[in-house]
Design a protein around this motif. Structure first.
Motif, PDB file in Angstrom:
ATOM      1  N   MET A 207       3.542 -11.680  -3.749  1.00 13.63           N
ATOM      2  CA  MET A 207       2.326 -10.873  -3.705  1.00 13.63           C
ATOM      3  C   MET A 207       2.031 -10.364  -2.299  1.00 13.63           C
ATOM      4  SD  MET A 207      -0.240 -12.805  -6.349  1.00 13.63           S
ATOM      5  CE  MET A 207       0.089 -12.743  -8.103  1.00 13.63           C
ATOM      6  N   ILE A 208       2.365 -11.178  -1.305  1.00 12.58           N
ATOM      7  CA  ILE A 208       2.196 -10.724   0.075  1.00 12.58           C
ATOM      8  C   ILE A 208       3.091  -9.518   0.333  1.00 12.58           C
ATOM      9  CG2 ILE A 208       2.513 -11.356   2.494  1.00 12.58           C
ATOM     10  CD1 ILE A 208       1.814 -14.231   1.744  1.00 12.58           C
ATOM     11  N   SER A 209       4.337  -9.625  -0.115  1.00 15.42           N
ATOM     12  CA  SER A 209       5.283  -8.528   0.075  1.00 15.42           C
ATOM     13  C   SER A 209       4.817  -7.265  -0.644  1.00 15.42           C
ATOM     14  CB  SER A 209       6.665  -8.955  -0.432  1.00 15.42           C
ATOM     15  OG  SER A 209       7.586  -7.897  -0.319  1.00 15.42           O
ATOM     16  N   HIS A 210       4.321  -7.425  -1.868  1.00 16.50           N
ATOM     17  CA  HIS A 210       3.872  -6.257  -2.628  1.00 16.50           C
ATOM     18  C   HIS A 210       2.666  -5.605  -1.960  1.00 16.50           C
ATOM     19  CE1 HIS A 210       2.599  -4.363  -6.708  1.00 16.50           C
ATOM     20  NE2 HIS A 210       3.397  -3.559  -6.035  1.00 16.50           N
ATOM     21  N   ALA A 211       1.742  -6.417  -1.461  1.00 14.38           N
ATOM     22  CA  ALA A 211       0.559  -5.873  -0.790  1.00 14.38           C
ATOM     23  C   ALA A 211       0.952  -5.038   0.423  1.00 14.38           C
ATOM     24  CB  ALA A 211      -0.373  -7.013  -0.375  1.00 14.38           C
ATOM     25  N   LEU A 212       1.867  -5.558   1.232  1.00 20.22           N
ATOM     26  CA  LEU A 212       2.272  -4.832   2.435  1.00 20.22           C
ATOM     27  C   LEU A 212       3.164  -3.640   2.098  1.00 20.22           C
ATOM     28  CD1 LEU A 212       2.887  -7.735   4.965  1.00 20.22           C
ATOM     29  CD2 LEU A 212       0.912  -6.232   4.750  1.00 20.22           C
ATOM     30  N   THR A 213       3.923  -3.735   1.006  1.00 22.03           N
ATOM     31  CA  THR A 213       4.721  -2.592   0.561  1.00 22.03           C
ATOM     32  C   THR A 213       3.811  -1.435   0.158  1.00 22.03           C
ATOM     33  OG1 THR A 213       6.524  -4.017  -0.207  1.00 22.03           O
ATOM     34  CG2 THR A 213       6.420  -1.799  -1.125  1.00 22.03           C
TER      35      THR A 213
ATOM     36  N   GLU B  39       1.528   3.857   1.648  1.00 19.72           N
ATOM     37  CA  GLU B  39       0.371   4.716   1.893  1.00 19.72           C
ATOM     38  C   GLU B  39       0.378   5.263   3.321  1.00 19.72           C
ATOM     39  OE1 GLU B  39      -2.514   5.576  -0.365  1.00 19.72           O
ATOM     40  OE2 GLU B  39      -0.623   5.310  -1.444  1.00 19.72           O
ATOM     41  N   LEU B  40       0.769   4.428   4.277  1.00 21.89           N
ATOM     42  CA  LEU B  40       0.851   4.874   5.667  1.00 21.89           C
ATOM     43  C   LEU B  40       1.919   5.951   5.823  1.00 21.89           C
ATOM     44  CD1 LEU B  40       0.142   4.704   8.656  1.00 21.89           C
ATOM     45  CD2 LEU B  40       1.620   2.678   8.833  1.00 21.89           C
TER      46      LEU B  40
ATOM     47  N   ASN C  31      -9.447   5.012   6.437  1.00 16.48           N
ATOM     48  CA  ASN C  31      -9.052   4.439   5.148  1.00 16.48           C
ATOM     49  C   ASN C  31      -8.652   2.982   5.362  1.00 16.48           C
ATOM     50  OD1 ASN C  31      -8.314   4.175   2.453  1.00 16.48           O
ATOM     51  ND2 ASN C  31      -6.257   4.976   2.788  1.00 16.48           N
ATOM     52  N   ASN C  32      -9.635   2.098   5.399  1.00 14.03           N
ATOM     53  CA  ASN C  32      -9.331   0.689   5.670  1.00 14.03           C
ATOM     54  C   ASN C  32      -9.455  -0.199   4.437  1.00 14.03           C
ATOM     55  OD1 ASN C  32     -12.210   0.794   5.583  1.00 14.03           O
ATOM     56  ND2 ASN C  32     -12.293  -1.132   6.725  1.00 14.03           N
ATOM     57  N   VAL C  33      -9.738   0.394   3.271  1.00 21.93           N
ATOM     58  CA  VAL C  33      -9.839  -0.371   2.025  1.00 21.93           C
ATOM     59  C   VAL C  33      -8.877   0.230   1.004  1.00 21.93           C
ATOM     60  CG1 VAL C  33     -11.333  -1.167   0.161  1.00 21.93           C
ATOM     61  CG2 VAL C  33     -12.250  -0.943   2.482  1.00 21.93           C
ATOM     62  N   PHE C  34      -8.033  -0.620   0.425  1.00 19.77           N
ATOM     63  CA  PHE C  34      -7.048  -0.173  -0.553  1.00 19.77           C
ATOM     64  C   PHE C  34      -7.251  -0.943  -1.857  1.00 19.77           C
ATOM     65  CE2 PHE C  34      -5.389   0.230   3.687  1.00 19.77           C
ATOM     66  CZ  PHE C  34      -4.789   1.477   3.715  1.00 19.77           C
ATOM     67  N   THR C  35      -7.390  -0.221  -2.951  1.00 19.27           N
ATOM     68  CA  THR C  35      -7.488  -0.839  -4.269  1.00 19.27           C
ATOM     69  C   THR C  35      -6.495  -0.150  -5.203  1.00 19.27           C
ATOM     70  OG1 THR C  35      -9.147   0.657  -5.218  1.00 19.27           O
ATOM     71  CG2 THR C  35      -9.961  -1.169  -3.868  1.00 19.27           C
ATOM     72  N   GLN C  36      -6.323  -0.724  -6.394  1.00 21.39           N
ATOM     73  CA  GLN C  36      -5.406  -0.127  -7.366  1.00 21.39           C
ATOM     74  C   GLN C  36      -5.889   1.239  -7.831  1.00 21.39           C
ATOM     75  OE1 GLN C  36      -7.182  -2.868  -7.824  1.00 21.39           O
ATOM     76  NE2 GLN C  36      -8.399  -2.656  -9.685  1.00 21.39           N
TER      77      GLN C  36
ATOM     78  N   PRO D 293      -0.189   5.961  -7.398  1.00 25.35           N
ATOM     79  CA  PRO D 293       0.533   5.095  -8.353  1.00 25.35           C
ATOM     80  C   PRO D 293       1.946   4.755  -7.903  1.00 25.35           C
ATOM     81  CG  PRO D 293      -0.660   6.819  -9.515  1.00 25.35           C
ATOM     82  CD  PRO D 293      -0.771   7.141  -8.051  1.00 25.35           C
ATOM     83  N   LEU D 294       2.610   5.702  -7.225  1.00 28.84           N
ATOM     84  CA  LEU D 294       3.977   5.452  -6.771  1.00 28.84           C
ATOM     85  C   LEU D 294       4.024   4.360  -5.705  1.00 28.84           C
ATOM     86  CD1 LEU D 294       6.907   6.349  -7.122  1.00 28.84           C
ATOM     87  CD2 LEU D 294       6.546   8.031  -5.304  1.00 28.84           C
ATOM     88  N   SER D 295       2.957   4.232  -4.925  1.00 25.95           N
ATOM     89  CA  SER D 295       2.918   3.177  -3.910  1.00 25.95           C
ATOM     90  C   SER D 295       2.917   1.792  -4.545  1.00 25.95           C
ATOM     91  CB  SER D 295       1.673   3.337  -3.029  1.00 25.95           C
ATOM     92  OG  SER D 295       1.719   4.538  -2.288  1.00 25.95           O
ATOM     93  N   ILE D 296       2.372   1.698  -5.761  1.00 26.30           N
ATOM     94  CA  ILE D 296       2.317   0.416  -6.471  1.00 26.30           C
ATOM     95  C   ILE D 296       3.616   0.142  -7.216  1.00 26.30           C
ATOM     96  CG2 ILE D 296       1.106  -0.897  -8.260  1.00 26.30           C
ATOM     97  CD1 ILE D 296      -1.401   0.697  -7.615  1.00 26.30           C
ATOM     98  N   SER D 297       4.161   1.170  -7.854  1.00 23.71           N
ATOM     99  CA  SER D 297       5.312   0.970  -8.743  1.00 23.71           C
ATOM    100  C   SER D 297       6.652   1.062  -8.035  1.00 23.71           C
ATOM    101  CB  SER D 297       5.271   2.007  -9.873  1.00 23.71           C
ATOM    102  OG  SER D 297       5.329   3.325  -9.346  1.00 23.71           O
ATOM    103  N   ASN D 298       6.698   1.651  -6.851  1.00 23.13           N
ATOM    104  CA  ASN D 298       7.966   1.845  -6.148  1.00 23.13           C
ATOM    105  C   ASN D 298       8.374   0.562  -5.428  1.00 23.13           C
ATOM    106  OD1 ASN D 298      10.240   3.047  -5.086  1.00 23.13           O
ATOM    107  ND2 ASN D 298       9.145   3.982  -3.360  1.00 23.13           N
ATOM    108  N   THR D 299       8.822  -0.419  -6.208  1.00 20.36           N
ATOM    109  CA  THR D 299       9.178  -1.715  -5.638  1.00 20.36           C
ATOM    110  C   THR D 299      10.211  -2.404  -6.517  1.00 20.36           C
ATOM    111  OG1 THR D 299       8.313  -3.880  -4.973  1.00 20.36           O
ATOM    112  CG2 THR D 299       7.265  -2.831  -6.860  1.00 20.36           C
TER     113      THR D 299
END
Length: 210
Positions: A1-7, A12-13, A121-126, A131-137
Motif C-alpha cells: 500500500m505504501i508503494s501504491h500510494a507513492l506510485t 500525478e507529479l 495540490n497537496n491532497v490526493f483522493t481516489q 484513473p490511470l494514476s491508480i490503475s497503472n501499476t
C-alpha cells in the motif's frame, strides 16, 4: 500500500510536469521511486539512481498515535451482527524528494516545480487523481489502495537532521525537499470473529432465598 500510494503521487507529479513544462525544445524531468542510497547509474535499465531525475524515497515511517485506540469491532444494524477485527494502523511517511541533475540550476528549478505542485495540490483522493494514476501499476491487488486521502505537508528539518539524513544516505548532499505524507491506513481485511448485537442490558436482578 505504501508503494501504491507513492506510485499514484509520482504519476500525478509526472502528469503535472509534462502538462505544464513540456515543449519541443525541452525534455521534462521524470519523477521516480527509488532508494537514493543505491548510488548513480547512467542507464535507466540498471537499478541504481539515474541522473537528471527527481527521486522520491521513504526515509522514515511514524505511527499516528492519536488514532491508535480505535474500537476493534463494527456493528451492522441491519443484520444485527457485530464483526471483530483489529483496527487499522495509521502511519505518516517522511518523503525525501531529490533532484539528481548535474546542472545545479536545473536541479533548483525542478525543486521549485515540486514545491509549487504540492502548494496548489497537496491532497490526493481516489476522486481527484486521474484513473490511470491508480490503475497503472503491477502491484498485487491486496497491496493496492481502495480508498485513500493522502495529505502532503512541507517538512523543515534542522541542520542537524539534514546532516544526519545525508550521512545515512552516503554523505553527499543533493538539492532536496522533505514532505510528510499523512495519513495512510494499513489493514489486512481479516474477520477474527462475529456475534450478535447486545440490544438490552438487564440490571434489576432479584435474589430469592429458600
Amino acid at each position: 500500500m505504501i508503494s501504491h500510494a507513492l506510485t499514484i503521487v509520482t504519476s500525478e507529479l509526472n502528469r503535472h510536469l509534462s502538462g505544464h513544462y513540456q515543449s519541443e525544445h525541452t525534455v521534462v524531468t521524470q519523477a521516480r521511486l527509488g532508494n537514493f542510497s543505491e548510488g548513480f547509474s547512467s542507464s535507466p535499465s540498471e537499478v541504481e539512481i539515474i541522473r537528471d531525475s527527481i527521486y522520491l524515497s521513504v526515509v522514515n515511517i511514524q505511527e499516528e498515535k492519536t488514532l491508535k485506540n480505535l474500537p476493534h469491532y463494527s456493528v451492522n444494524n441491519t443484520s444485527l451482527t457485530t464483526t471483530y477485527e483489529n483496527p487499522a494502523v495509521f502511519i505518516n511517511l517522511l518523503i525525501l524528494m531529490t533532484a539528481t541533475h548535474k546542472n545545479y540550476a536545473a536541479a533548483l528549478s525542478n525543486l521549485s516545480r515540486i514545491i509549487r505542485f504540492f502548494q496548489f495540490n497537496n491532497v490526493f483522493t481516489q476522486d481527484t487523481v486521474a484513473p490511470l494514476s491508480i490503475s497503472n501499476t503491477t502491484i498485487h491487488e491486496l497491496d493496492q489502495l481502495e480508498s485513500f486521502k493522502l495529505i502532503f505537508d512541507l517538512y523543515s528539518p534542522s541542520l542537524e537532521e539534514v546532516n544526519h539524513l545525508w550521512g545515512t544516505l552516503g554523505g553527499k548532499q543533493y538539492p532536496f525537499v522533505l514532505y510528510k505524507l499523512r495519513m495512510l491506513d494499513l489493514q489486512f481485511k481479516a474477520v477474527q470473529g462475529q456475534g450478535g448485537v447486545v440490544e438490552e442490558v438487564v440490571t434489576n436482578f432479584s435474589h430469592t432465598t429458600r
